[in-house]
Design a protein around this motif. Structure first.
Motif, short mmCIF file in Angstrom:
data_model
loop_
_atom_site.label_atom_id
_atom_site.label_comp_id
_atom_site.label_asym_id
_atom_site.label_seq_id
_atom_site.Cartn_x
_atom_site.Cartn_y
_atom_site.Cartn_z
N TYR A 1 22.61 -18.92 1.77
CA TYR A 1 22.72 -17.72 2.60
C TYR A 1 21.83 -17.82 3.84
CZ TYR A 1 22.67 -12.78 3.92
OH TYR A 1 22.76 -11.61 4.62
N GLU A 2 20.57 -18.22 3.65
CA GLU A 2 19.64 -18.36 4.78
C GLU A 2 20.12 -19.44 5.75
OE1 GLU A 2 15.51 -17.12 2.47
OE2 GLU A 2 16.24 -19.19 2.37
N SER A 3 20.67 -20.53 5.23
CA SER A 3 21.18 -21.60 6.08
C SER A 3 22.34 -21.11 6.94
CB SER A 3 21.64 -22.79 5.24
OG SER A 3 20.55 -23.36 4.56
N VAL A 4 23.24 -20.35 6.34
CA VAL A 4 24.38 -19.81 7.10
C VAL A 4 23.90 -18.84 8.16
CG1 VAL A 4 26.45 -18.36 6.92
CG2 VAL A 4 26.05 -20.19 5.25
N LEU A 5 22.97 -17.97 7.83
CA LEU A 5 22.42 -17.03 8.82
C LEU A 5 21.75 -17.77 9.97
CD1 LEU A 5 20.85 -14.16 6.68
CD2 LEU A 5 22.94 -14.10 8.05
#
Length: 104
Positions: free
Chosen positions: A87-91
């Motif tokens: 999730y953090e990588s996509v954001l």
């Protein structure tokens, strides 16, 4: 709605042809699509070609986008020692725009 269509897409590294004549149906925003294949089959090369990070033949059409950078790319190997969730990588990729290279 944003759509993505690939027509006769090809890519190569030097003289070695990696992708040849890839044509897809039109993918619509919100669809979940997977790309499967063994190691070294050309999956990452296809994404790099879609983003224009690699040159080659054929056409990539992204239509209906409201920004100049409708696609984000987060490579598996970033050279960073940061530990991020998916999730953090996509954001992070969405905030950075089209291409992201994280420096340590």
């Amino acid at each position: 709605m944003v759509t993505l269509t690939l027509e006769h897409l090809s890519a190569h590294y030097g003289r070695r042809q990696i992708l040849s004549e890839i044509t897809t149906p039109t993918f619509a925003g919100g669809q979940i699509v997977s790309l499967l294949g063994p190691n070294a089959a050309g999956k990452s090369t296809l994404f790099r070609r879609i983003l224009g990070l690699l040159k080659g033949g054929g056409e990539v059409r992204i239509e209906g986008a409201t920004s100049e950078r409708p696609v984000a790319y987060m490579p598996q190997e970033t050279g960073s020692t940061a530990v991020l969730t998916v999730y953090e990588s996509v954001l992070l990729a969405r905030m950075q725009g089209r291409s992201l290279k994280v420096q340590p």
